[in-house]
Design a protein around this motif. Sequence first.
Motif, PDB file in Angstrom:
ATOM      1  N   VAL A 274       7.714   3.094  -1.529  1.00 54.15           N
ATOM      2  CA  VAL A 274       8.636   2.312  -0.409  1.00 54.15           C
ATOM      3  C   VAL A 274       9.009   0.870  -0.936  1.00 54.15           C
ATOM      4  O   VAL A 274       8.291   0.332  -1.516  1.00 54.15           O
ATOM      5  CB  VAL A 274       7.562   1.972   0.698  1.00 54.15           C
ATOM      6  CG1 VAL A 274       8.449   1.031   1.678  1.00 54.15           C
ATOM      7  CG2 VAL A 274       6.857   2.824   1.472  1.00 54.15           C
TER       8      VAL A 274
ATOM      9  N   MET B 250       0.924  -1.303  -0.025  1.00 56.68           N
ATOM     10  CA  MET B 250      -0.142   0.090  -0.005  1.00 56.68           C
ATOM     11  C   MET B 250       0.722   1.254   0.006  1.00 56.68           C
ATOM     12  O   MET B 250       0.295   2.328  -0.033  1.00 56.68           O
ATOM     13  CB  MET B 250      -0.854  -0.018   1.195  1.00 56.68           C
ATOM     14  CG  MET B 250      -1.790  -1.222   1.321  1.00 56.68           C
ATOM     15  SD  MET B 250      -3.182  -1.177   0.188  1.00 56.68           S
ATOM     16  CE  MET B 250      -3.366  -2.810  -0.016  1.00 56.68           C
ATOM     17  N   HIS B 251       2.350   1.125   0.077  1.00 58.35           N
ATOM     18  CA  HIS B 251       3.301   2.222  -0.020  1.00 58.35           C
ATOM     19  C   HIS B 251       2.570   3.394   1.005  1.00 58.35           C
ATOM     20  O   HIS B 251       2.321   4.541   0.803  1.00 58.35           O
ATOM     21  CB  HIS B 251       3.203   2.904  -1.185  1.00 58.35           C
ATOM     22  CG  HIS B 251       3.943   1.866  -2.163  1.00 58.35           C
ATOM     23  ND1 HIS B 251       5.192   1.680  -2.278  1.00 58.35           N
ATOM     24  CD2 HIS B 251       3.441   0.818  -3.082  1.00 58.35           C
ATOM     25  CE1 HIS B 251       5.531   0.789  -3.204  1.00 58.35           C
ATOM     26  NE2 HIS B 251       4.273   0.123  -3.562  1.00 58.35           N
ATOM     27  N   CYS B 252       2.525   2.929   2.076  1.00 62.05           N
ATOM     28  CA  CYS B 252       2.101   3.805   3.314  1.00 62.05           C
ATOM     29  C   CYS B 252       2.808   4.974   3.579  1.00 62.05           C
ATOM     30  O   CYS B 252       4.229   4.849   3.350  1.00 62.05           O
ATOM     31  CB  CYS B 252       2.020   2.942   4.733  1.00 62.05           C
ATOM     32  SG  CYS B 252       1.306   1.481   4.540  1.00 62.05           S
TER      33      CYS B 252
ATOM     34  N   ARG C 136       4.534  -8.503   2.154  1.00 57.14           N
ATOM     35  CA  ARG C 136       5.973  -8.809   1.970  1.00 57.14           C
ATOM     36  C   ARG C 136       6.344 -10.257   1.992  1.00 57.14           C
ATOM     37  O   ARG C 136       5.514 -10.967   2.495  1.00 57.14           O
ATOM     38  CB  ARG C 136       6.437  -8.306   3.188  1.00 57.14           C
ATOM     39  CG  ARG C 136       6.743  -6.662   2.989  1.00 57.14           C
ATOM     40  CD  ARG C 136       7.485  -6.253   3.986  1.00 57.14           C
ATOM     41  NE  ARG C 136       7.961  -4.874   3.988  1.00 57.14           N
ATOM     42  CZ  ARG C 136       9.047  -4.191   3.795  1.00 57.14           C
ATOM     43  NH1 ARG C 136      10.174  -5.192   3.917  1.00 57.14           N
ATOM     44  NH2 ARG C 136       9.178  -2.944   3.575  1.00 57.14           N
TER      45      ARG C 136
ATOM     46  N   LYS D 172       9.019  -7.118  -1.956  1.00 52.77           N
ATOM     47  CA  LYS D 172       7.699  -6.626  -1.960  1.00 52.77           C
ATOM     48  C   LYS D 172       7.641  -5.853  -3.284  1.00 52.77           C
ATOM     49  O   LYS D 172       8.828  -5.443  -3.993  1.00 52.77           O
ATOM     50  CB  LYS D 172       7.430  -5.921  -0.781  1.00 52.77           C
ATOM     51  CG  LYS D 172       8.105  -4.537  -0.607  1.00 52.77           C
ATOM     52  CD  LYS D 172       7.448  -3.792   0.169  1.00 52.77           C
ATOM     53  CE  LYS D 172       7.771  -2.158   0.238  1.00 52.77           C
ATOM     54  NZ  LYS D 172       6.993  -1.730  -0.763  1.00 52.77           N
TER      55      LYS D 172
ATOM     56  N   PRO E  21       4.930   4.183   7.266  1.00 47.17           N
ATOM     57  CA  PRO E  21       4.914   2.831   6.918  1.00 47.17           C
ATOM     58  C   PRO E  21       5.768   2.134   8.308  1.00 47.17           C
ATOM     59  O   PRO E  21       6.940   2.057   8.523  1.00 47.17           O
ATOM     60  CB  PRO E  21       5.946   2.311   5.817  1.00 47.17           C
ATOM     61  CG  PRO E  21       6.812   3.740   5.524  1.00 47.17           C
ATOM     62  CD  PRO E  21       6.019   4.869   6.335  1.00 47.17           C
ATOM     63  N   PRO E  22       4.865   1.286   8.952  1.00 49.10           N
ATOM     64  CA  PRO E  22       5.689   0.429  10.090  1.00 49.10           C
ATOM     65  C   PRO E  22       6.399  -0.426   9.547  1.00 49.10           C
ATOM     66  O   PRO E  22       7.369  -0.850  10.439  1.00 49.10           O
ATOM     67  CB  PRO E  22       4.307  -0.308  10.900  1.00 49.10           C
ATOM     68  CG  PRO E  22       3.198  -0.437   9.495  1.00 49.10           C
ATOM     69  CD  PRO E  22       3.517   0.933   8.599  1.00 49.10           C
ATOM     70  N   CYS E  23       6.497  -1.009   8.541  1.00 44.08           N
ATOM     71  CA  CYS E  23       7.637  -2.018   8.053  1.00 44.08           C
ATOM     72  C   CYS E  23       9.141  -1.007   8.412  1.00 44.08           C
ATOM     73  O   CYS E  23       9.950  -1.595   8.280  1.00 44.08           O
ATOM     74  CB  CYS E  23       7.640  -2.436   6.568  1.00 44.08           C
ATOM     75  SG  CYS E  23       7.229  -1.090   5.567  1.00 44.08           S
TER      76      CYS E  23
ATOM     77  N   CYS F 212       3.988  -5.532   8.707  1.00 43.24           N
ATOM     78  CA  CYS F 212       3.042  -5.101   7.717  1.00 43.24           C
ATOM     79  C   CYS F 212       1.633  -5.570   7.835  1.00 43.24           C
ATOM     80  O   CYS F 212       1.505  -6.696   7.890  1.00 43.24           O
ATOM     81  CB  CYS F 212       3.714  -5.560   6.377  1.00 43.24           C
ATOM     82  SG  CYS F 212       2.548  -5.094   5.075  1.00 43.24           S
ATOM     83  N   PRO F 213       0.825  -4.461   8.163  1.00 37.57           N
ATOM     84  CA  PRO F 213      -0.774  -4.943   8.312  1.00 37.57           C
ATOM     85  C   PRO F 213      -1.345  -5.625   7.169  1.00 37.57           C
ATOM     86  O   PRO F 213      -2.515  -5.932   6.945  1.00 37.57           O
ATOM     87  CB  PRO F 213      -1.323  -3.864   8.787  1.00 37.57           C
ATOM     88  CG  PRO F 213      -0.329  -2.686   9.035  1.00 37.57           C
ATOM     89  CD  PRO F 213       0.674  -3.029   8.415  1.00 37.57           C
ATOM     90  N   PHE F 214      -0.611  -5.490   5.935  1.00 31.70           N
ATOM     91  CA  PHE F 214      -1.256  -5.604   4.717  1.00 31.70           C
ATOM     92  C   PHE F 214      -0.801  -6.865   4.000  1.00 31.70           C
ATOM     93  O   PHE F 214      -0.929  -7.102   2.855  1.00 31.70           O
ATOM     94  CB  PHE F 214      -0.932  -4.704   3.792  1.00 31.70           C
ATOM     95  CG  PHE F 214      -1.718  -3.076   4.031  1.00 31.70           C
ATOM     96  CD1 PHE F 214      -3.003  -2.952   4.200  1.00 31.70           C
ATOM     97  CD2 PHE F 214      -1.097  -2.085   4.896  1.00 31.70           C
ATOM     98  CE1 PHE F 214      -3.841  -1.979   4.875  1.00 31.70           C
ATOM     99  CE2 PHE F 214      -1.509  -1.098   5.625  1.00 31.70           C
ATOM    100  CZ  PHE F 214      -3.028  -1.038   5.614  1.00 31.70           C
TER     101      PHE F 214
HETATM  102  S1  SF4 Z   1       5.155  -3.313   3.052  1.00 30.16           S
HETATM  103 FE1  SF4 Z   1       3.088  -2.940   4.192  1.00 30.16          FE
HETATM  104  S2  SF4 Z   1       3.655  -1.773   5.813  1.00 30.16           S
HETATM  105 FE2  SF4 Z   1       5.100  -1.388   4.344  1.00 30.16          FE
HETATM  106  S3  SF4 Z   1       4.642   0.238   2.898  1.00 30.16           S
HETATM  107 FE3  SF4 Z   1       3.873  -1.755   2.079  1.00 30.16          FE
HETATM  108  S4  SF4 Z   1       1.932  -1.877   2.907  1.00 30.16           S
HETATM  109 FE4  SF4 Z   1       2.594  -0.467   4.112  1.00 30.16          FE
END
Ligand code: SF4
Lengths: 308, 200
Positions: free
Chosen positions: B81, B57-59, B103, B136, B62-64, B98-100
């Motif tokens: 990201v 989701m290219h937050c 990865r 990812k 980003p928590p990652c 990563c909540p999505f």
């Molecule tokens: S890997 Fe997950 S947390 Fe990181 S930017 Fe992508 S969706 Fe967001």
Amino acid sequence: MLDRPFDYIGQDLRSTFRPQREWAQRRGLLLIAAFFFSGIGAGGWLFSLFLSWPTGLVWSLATVVVASGAAHLAFLGRPERSWRVLLRPQTSWISRGVLGIVFFAVSGVLYLLTGAPAWADAGPGGRLLLTLSAFGAVWLLVYKGFVFAYAKGIPFWNTAMLPALFFVTGLRGGSALVLLLAVVAPEGPDLYPLEIAKLWVAVSFGALLAFYLWATSESCVAARRSVRELLGGRVSVAFYLGVLAVGLLLPLAWGAVGLFRAQPEWAWAVVSFSSLIGDFYATYAVSKAGVYRPLAGDFRVAPKTSQR
Amino acid sequence: MRYGMVIDLKRCVGCNACTVICKAENGTPPGILWARVLKLESGDYPARRVSLPVLCMHCQDPPCQKACPTGATVKRPDGIVYVDTAKCVGCRYCMMTCPFQARYFNDAVRGYFPGQGLTPYEVLKYQDHPAGVVTKCHFCKHRVDQGLQPACVANCMAKARYFGDLDDSNSEVSQIIRTRRGYQLHADLGTDPSVYYLPP
Ligand code: SF4
Ligand code: SF4
């Protein structure tokens, strides 16, 4: 025969509860082992400090540095770059944890080099090192909980209770490690205070585990699913057999009997060993039961207005 | 400048062309799906079948990236990201955070034809997929940097995907999100994803 990665595609395309795999299966077991060794080593260090027992201190330190360090390295995909994990303590709990291991190892070795004096016999330098190493050990006990709790997408882990649970788990493992060493060492310390401490820590662990499962099962649907995985799903054998029967009930029952009737030393060795098995399985079960929040869940609750 | 994507769930027919073209474009190894399409049924009988294409989701928060202990996860000024595979140690913490579920860990070099070695295509593409690191979606940054759209957008036969600058309020993506009630997945987690969905 299918190559292994293909086996997982079904899980990846499932729109419901996808389990986390990388920290529980195949090489992921090495990380569980690393967490387990760092926990029992740190707990063992604290109990050995309490008993002023140098043999226990040496073995506890070796458990953290050698066993946990080797398991950590073997888990990494690129161990030759492992120094890089120290670079981001400002945001990453893994960096903070590994720095904690380094801090603990350095302060612990220096304390041992001063002769590991008891608090009453130590000078200012010895007391400082003793205190620093004790702080390092406490940090090692709790940081894993923060590592897990930072995962927002896995609600079973995303709770402030995990640092406390890992703290008590490590203390219990540490007491079991020191009890085991005390039985096999030629001149071990008095077993009785250790037996009492171990019993209390085991009772606390059982109570905290029950509260953790109850609280998370009340929190959201994905956390409830994780609890179901523990109680009746993929992880139930490890949970009932490893965590509860071998890891908790056996040591508790034996410990309670030991309060009233003296037990032979080999019996304490067996109880300690079963406690250690329970500790390993506790970390394993918490990790393996983690499932992600379903992505498709939001689909049904699309907001009424634009989010921009 | 902030690159973002909009996916129209009303238009998506669940054909998985995006899944396949992503593999063709980026040469991802077996079992690694940077783009995938989840299927679900909603409502009571007769249930409606809906496809939900997902990717990184290219937050914007980003928590990652915060979790990564090595700095291998990088956020560019344009919001993309990506993973710097030369720095990644393969600790997989980003996968947990990563909540999505975007990865994947590439544990070993694996071809699509076990026992027959790598094809010339795999040899070429796997230069970007070293073993022992996490990978990812990177919004096809090699294409975006040339002014092209990501492969999944350019090749969606239902034209269900849009790509553009979310910071520009006049861009197509910003207008669609405004007028058609675009929403983010897991918005409550506060990661501010750059991928938006239009309700089915
Ligand atoms: S890997 Fe997950 S947390 Fe990181 S930017 Fe992508 S969706 Fe967001
Ligand atoms: S696996 Fe690589 S990208 Fe992910 S957190 Fe670890 S070092 Fe960072």
